[in-house]
Design a protein around this motif. Structure first.
Motif, short mmCIF file in Angstrom:
data_model
loop_
_atom_site.label_atom_id
_atom_site.label_comp_id
_atom_site.label_asym_id
_atom_site.label_seq_id
_atom_site.Cartn_x
_atom_site.Cartn_y
_atom_site.Cartn_z
N ASP A 1 41.09 39.84 40.06
CA ASP A 1 42.26 39.37 40.92
C ASP A 1 43.55 39.75 40.71
O ASP A 1 43.65 39.90 39.81
CB ASP A 1 41.75 38.06 41.21
CG ASP A 1 42.74 37.92 42.39
OD1 ASP A 1 43.54 38.46 43.19
OD2 ASP A 1 42.35 36.14 43.06
N GLU A 2 43.93 41.38 40.98
CA GLU A 2 45.17 42.07 40.58
C GLU A 2 45.21 42.07 39.59
O GLU A 2 46.28 41.20 39.42
CB GLU A 2 45.49 41.47 41.33
CG GLU A 2 45.44 42.23 43.16
CD GLU A 2 46.36 41.68 44.29
OE1 GLU A 2 47.77 42.11 44.16
OE2 GLU A 2 46.14 40.87 45.61
N THR B 1 41.47 36.89 47.58
CA THR B 1 40.86 35.85 47.09
C THR B 1 40.62 34.98 47.25
O THR B 1 39.30 34.48 46.12
CB THR B 1 42.59 34.88 46.04
OG1 THR B 1 43.33 36.55 45.59
CG2 THR B 1 42.29 34.21 45.68
MG LIG Z 1 45.12 36.99 46.60
#
Ligand SMILES: [Mg+2]
Ligand SMILES: Nc1ncnc2c1ncn2[C@@H]1O[C@H](COP(=O)(O)OP(=O)(O)OP(=O)(O)O)[C@@H](O)[C@H]1O
Lengths: 265, 261
Positions: free
Chosen positions: A159-160, A47
Motif C-alpha cells: 500500500d503506497e 486501501t
Molecule cells: Mg490509501
C-alpha cells in the motif's frame, strides 16, 4: 500459487441510515506471479481493496478469492507492506524480520539463514541489531519489505510503500523492487499515487474512479515493456524517457484528471 | 557536556530548596514563637531519628519497623501488579471482558484504600493479611488502568502487522500489547507504588502492631512529636527510593530498546 480475484465486490461503510459506498462492482483478476498496480484519486478505495485481500476487512457484497478460496483472516501467505512501515519499534531489525518465521515454527538455524539472506539482499546486514527509529525512512521501508519477503509469500500486498520516501530514495527503492521481483517473482498488488511508479513496476495498471470506487480501465504494460525491451535499461530515468513510456503515462494522467475534474464539477 | 551541567544544576537547586526549607523550619522553632512540643526543631528530629536507628521503640528499631512495613508493601504491590497488569491488558484486548469488568472496577476504585480498613481487619486480620489488602486496594487500580490504556491505544496497524505475520491471537498479547504498553505500564507502576506505600502507612496507623505507621501512632500516644516526624522522614525517604528505582527500571528498558535517555 496466488491468483487474486475480485468478483463483483462492493464495500459499504457506516450506518444503514447513512451508508457510504466505498467500493462498487469491482471486478479484477491478478494472475499468478503477476504485478498489478492500482492507481486512483485519493479516497477512491484503493486501501480498502488491499485490506480485503489481506483479510483485515470483508466485502459487503460479492467475493474476494485467492486461488478460488474466500479469504477468512490474515495469513502470512498474503504478506502486507504498509505505507507507514508498521515496524515493531521495540524489536530490532533482526527480530522484526524473525517474528513471522517464529510463528511458522521455523527452526533456529534455518531462521538465521533466511534472515541473513534477506538482509543481504536488501543491503541491511550492517543494521541487523538496530532499532527501527535508528534507521532512515528508506531503510525502514526495506526492513518492512524484508519482513514480508522472508516469509516467501504467494502474494505481496503493498500500500503506497514508497509514499513516505523522498524522490531519490524512492527511485532507488523502485529499482530494488524491480530487481527483487525479477529474481523472485510473486503475485503483487501494488497501490500508488505515482503514475510513473505504476507504469515502471507493473505488468498491468488498474485505474479506479473516484468514490464509489470502480475499476475504470486496465492497461496492459507488460506487452509494451517486452516489445520495447524496457528491461535492457538499467536506470529508471532512461525508461521514463522512452516514447512508449511517456505515452502510457500521459494516458493514465488524462484518465485520472478526468476523475478529479468530475469530482470538483 | 551540557547534559552533565544540567544535572549538576538540578542537584544544586534541589539542595538549595532543601536548605531553605530546613533553615525556615529551624528559624521558626529557634525563635521561640512555637513550643518545641508543637513543632520540634530539625536538630532534635535528626537526633531522635538517629537514636531510633539503634534503640527500640514500640517493640523494634526504626529499620526493623521499616522492614516490616516494606515486606507488607512488597507483597501487596507485587500482587497488585501480577493481577492488575494482565487484567488490564486482557481488558484492552477482549471487548467482552472490558464490558464485564469496567463498571465494577470504575465504582470500586473511587473508594479510598483506607476505607477498606474495617473489612481488611475483619477478613484478613491485623497481622500481614489486612495491611496487604489495603496496599492492594491502593496499588491495584493504576496497574489495571495503565495496562488497559496501553493495550487500547496500541497502533492498530501494529496489530494488523502481527496478525498478517501469522501471530496467533493469544500471542498478540505478549508479542505486541505488552511491549507496546511498557511505557504506560511503568508510569502506572510508579503511581501504584506511591499510592500503595501511602495506603500502607495509613493502614498501619490503625491495624498493625509493627511498622512505621505503628511507630508513629505510639509516638503520638507518648507525646513524642520527634518520633512522629522521624517516621514521616523515613516514609518519605523510602518513597523517594522506590520511585527512583522504578525510574531507573524505566531507563534500563528504554536503553535496551536503543532509546537515548
Ligand atoms: Mg490509501
Ligand atoms: N473503516 C472505515 N469506516 C468508514 N469509512 C471508511 C473506512 N475505511 C475507509 N473508509 C472510507 O472509504 C473511502 C476509501 O478509503 P480508502 O482508504 O480505501 O481510500 P484510498 O483510495 O486508499 O485513499 P488514499 O489514496 O488517500 O490512501 C474513504 O472515503 C474513506 O473515508
Amino acid at each position: 500459487m496466488g491468483v487474486i480475484r475480485f468478483d463483483n465486490v462492493g464495500r459499504v461503510f457506516g450506518a444503514k441510515s447513512n451508508p457510504f459506498v466505498a467500493l462498487k462492482e469491482i471486478d479484477l483478476e491478478v494472475g499468478d506471479k503477476e504485478f498489478v498496480a492500482i492507481v486512483g484519486p485519493s479516497g477512491c478505495g484503493k486501501t480498502t481493496c488491499l485490506r480485503l485481500v489481506a483479510g483485515f476487512d470483508f466485502p459487503s457484497s460479492g467475493k474476494v478469492l485467492v486461488d478460488e478460496q474466500p479469504i477468512r483472516r490474515p495469513r502470512p501467505e498474503r504478506a502486507v507492506v504498509f505505507q507507514q512501515f508498521a515496524l515493531f519499534p521495540w524489536k530490532t531489525v533482526h527480530d522484526n524480520i524473525e517474528l513471522g518465521l517464529r510463528n511458522q515454527s521455523v527452526a533456529k538455524a534455518e531462521r538465521e539463514e533466511r534472515i541473513n539472506r534477506i538482509l543481504e539482499l536488501m543491503n541491511l546486514t550492517a543494521y541487523a541489531k538496530h532499532f527501527p527509529h535508528q534507521l532512515s525512512g528508506g531503510m525502514q521501508q526495506r526492513v518492512a519489505i524484508a519482513r514480508a519477503y522472508v516469509l516467501d509469500p504467494d502474494v505481496l500486498l503493498m500500500d503506497e510503500p514508497f509514499g513516505a520516501l523522498d524522490a531519490q530514495t524512492r527511485v532507488v527503492m523502485q529499482e530494488e523492487l524491480v530487481r527483487l521481483a525479477r529474481r523472485n517473482p510473486r503475485t503483487v498488488l501494488f497501490i500508488t499515487h505515482a503514475v510513473e511508479e505504476a507504469v515502471y513496476l507493473a505488468d498491468r495498471v488498474a485505474i479506479m474512479t473516484r468514490a464509489p470506487g470502480r475499476i475504470k480501465e486496465v492497461l496492459d504494460i507488460r506487452s509494451i515493456r517486452e516489445a520495447e525491451d524496457w528491461d535492457s535499461y538499467e536506470k529508471i530515468e532512461d525508461v521514463m524517457d522512452l516514447e512508449s513510456f511517456v505515452h502510457l503515462r500521459t494516458h493514465i494522467w488524462r484518465s485520472l484528471r478526468e476523475e478529479k475534474a468530475a469530482a470538483t464539477a | 557536556m551540557p547534559k552533565r551541567i544540567d544535572f549538576m544544576r538540578s542537584v544544586l537547586l534541589g539542595f538549595l530548596g532543601l536548605a531553605l526549607f530546613l533553615g525556615l523550619w529551624h528559624g521558626l522553632s529557634a525563635s521561640g514563637m512555637v513550643s518545641p512540643l508543637f513543632l520540634p526543631s530539625p536538630v532534635e528530629v535528626l537526633e531522635r531519628f538517629s537514636t531510633l536507628l539503634e534503640r527500640r521503640f514500640a517493640g523494634a528499631t526504626l529499620p526493623a519497623h521499616l522492614a516490616a512495613s516494606f515486606e507488607r508493601f512488597a507483597y501487596g504491590f507485587i500482587l497488585a501488579a501480577a493481577i492488575g497488569i494482565p487484567l488490564g491488558l486482557l481488558m484492552g484486548w477482549f471487548q467482552i471482558l472490558d464490558e464485564i469488568v469496567s463498571p465494577i472496577f470504575d465504582g470500586l476504585r473511587f473508594i479510598a484504600p483506607i476505607a477498606w480498613v474495617p473489612f481488611a481487619a475483619l477478613w484478613f486480620g491485623t497481622g500481614i493479611g489486612g495491611p496487604i489488602m489495603i496496599i492492594f486496594a491502593g496499588a491495584f487500580p493504576p496497574c489495571v488502568i495503565n495496562a488497559y490504556r496501553g493495550a487500547k491505544f496500541v497502533d492498530p496497524r501494529l496489530i494488523e502487522a502481527a496478525r498478517m505475520l501469522g501471530t496467533p491471537n493469544h500471542r498478540v498479547i505478549t508479542e505486541i500489547l505488552l511491549p507496546a504498553s511498557v511505557p504506560s505500564i511503568i508510569s502506572g507502576l510508579r503511581v501504584s507504588a506511591g499510592l500503595g506505600w501511602q495506603s500502607l502507612v495509613g493502614a498501619e496507623l490503625i491495624v498493625a502492631s509493627t511498622g512505621v505507621g505503628y511507630l508513629m501512632v505510639m509516638g503520638q500516644a507518648n507525646v513524642s512529636t520527634t518520633t512522629v516526624m522521624s517516621g514521616m522522614i523515613a516514609i518519605g525517604l523510602v518513597g523517594l527510593a522506590l520511585d527512583t528505582a522504578l525510574r531507573f527500571a524505566e531507563r534500563m528498558i528504554q536503553r535496551r530498546r536503543g532509546l537515548e535517555v
